[in-house]
Design a protein around this motif. Sequence first.
Motif, PDB file in Angstrom:
ATOM      1  N   ILE A   1       4.380  10.515   2.314  1.00  6.76           N
ATOM      2  CA  ILE A   1       3.944   9.360   1.530  1.00  6.76           C
ATOM      3  C   ILE A   1       4.573   8.133   2.166  1.00  6.76           C
ATOM      4  N   GLU A   2       3.724   7.211   2.541  1.00  8.30           N
ATOM      5  CA  GLU A   2       4.144   5.988   3.219  1.00  8.30           C
ATOM      6  C   GLU A   2       3.982   4.795   2.285  1.00  8.30           C
ATOM      7  N   THR A   3       4.768   3.779   2.513  1.00  7.21           N
ATOM      8  CA  THR A   3       4.633   2.502   1.830  1.00  7.21           C
ATOM      9  C   THR A   3       4.639   1.429   2.907  1.00  7.21           C
TER      10      THR A   3
ATOM     11  N   SER B   1       0.846  -1.188   0.000  1.00  4.89           N
ATOM     12  CA  SER B   1       0.000   0.000   0.000  1.00  4.89           C
ATOM     13  C   SER B   1       0.883   1.240   0.000  1.00  4.89           C
ATOM     14  N   VAL B   2       0.543   2.206  -0.829  1.00  3.26           N
ATOM     15  CA  VAL B   2       1.235   3.494  -0.893  1.00  3.26           C
ATOM     16  C   VAL B   2       0.173   4.547  -0.629  1.00  3.26           C
ATOM     17  N   TYR B   3       0.414   5.421   0.354  1.00  2.86           N
ATOM     18  CA  TYR B   3      -0.633   6.343   0.771  1.00  2.86           C
ATOM     19  C   TYR B   3      -0.043   7.562   1.476  1.00  2.86           C
ATOM     20  N   HIS B   4      -0.857   8.626   1.531  1.00  2.00           N
ATOM     21  CA  HIS B   4      -0.504   9.816   2.304  1.00  2.00           C
ATOM     22  C   HIS B   4      -0.872   9.571   3.757  1.00  2.00           C
ATOM     23  N   TRP B   5       0.015   9.885   4.678  1.00  2.00           N
ATOM     24  CA  TRP B   5      -0.296   9.801   6.102  1.00  2.00           C
ATOM     25  C   TRP B   5       0.587  10.796   6.840  1.00  2.00           C
TER      26      TRP B   5
ATOM     27  N   GLU C   1      -9.143   1.577   6.601  1.00  7.11           N
ATOM     28  CA  GLU C   1      -9.908   1.489   5.364  1.00  7.11           C
ATOM     29  C   GLU C   1     -11.083   0.561   5.623  1.00  7.11           C
TER      30      GLU C   1
ATOM     31  N   GLN D   1      -5.019  -7.751   3.133  1.00  9.66           N
ATOM     32  CA  GLN D   1      -6.348  -7.270   2.781  1.00  9.66           C
ATOM     33  C   GLN D   1      -7.375  -8.320   3.175  1.00  9.66           C
TER      34      GLN D   1
END
Length: 113
Positions: A55-57, A47-51, A89, A62
Amino acid sequence: MEQGPAAPPLLAVTTTTDSAEKARRLAQGAVEARLAACAQISAPVTSVYHWQRAIETAEEWQVVFKTTPACYDALEAHLTAAHDYDTPEIVAVPVVRAAAGYTAWVRAETTAP
């Protein structure tokens, strides 16, 4: 009188977590509570996301829960309480079509509060 679109027969509700064990606990808890008929855990995904302004990986597991629209609110509340993420999520996708036998099984195995 026109009617709106029919409610989907089922929902696929997805969440992610950072370990296989946590994924199993989330899956088992929802199925035991009869908020989902089953839950499928996928092998690690990236998962790559803003936190928090970065930007985190992360490697995550799931979990996809099969449920009914009537059970969604209770399933969301259950997952929110059981999850250790600040902002987990929890995404529901309508199942547009499903085999009648499978749909009946999901309905029989879930209980809306």
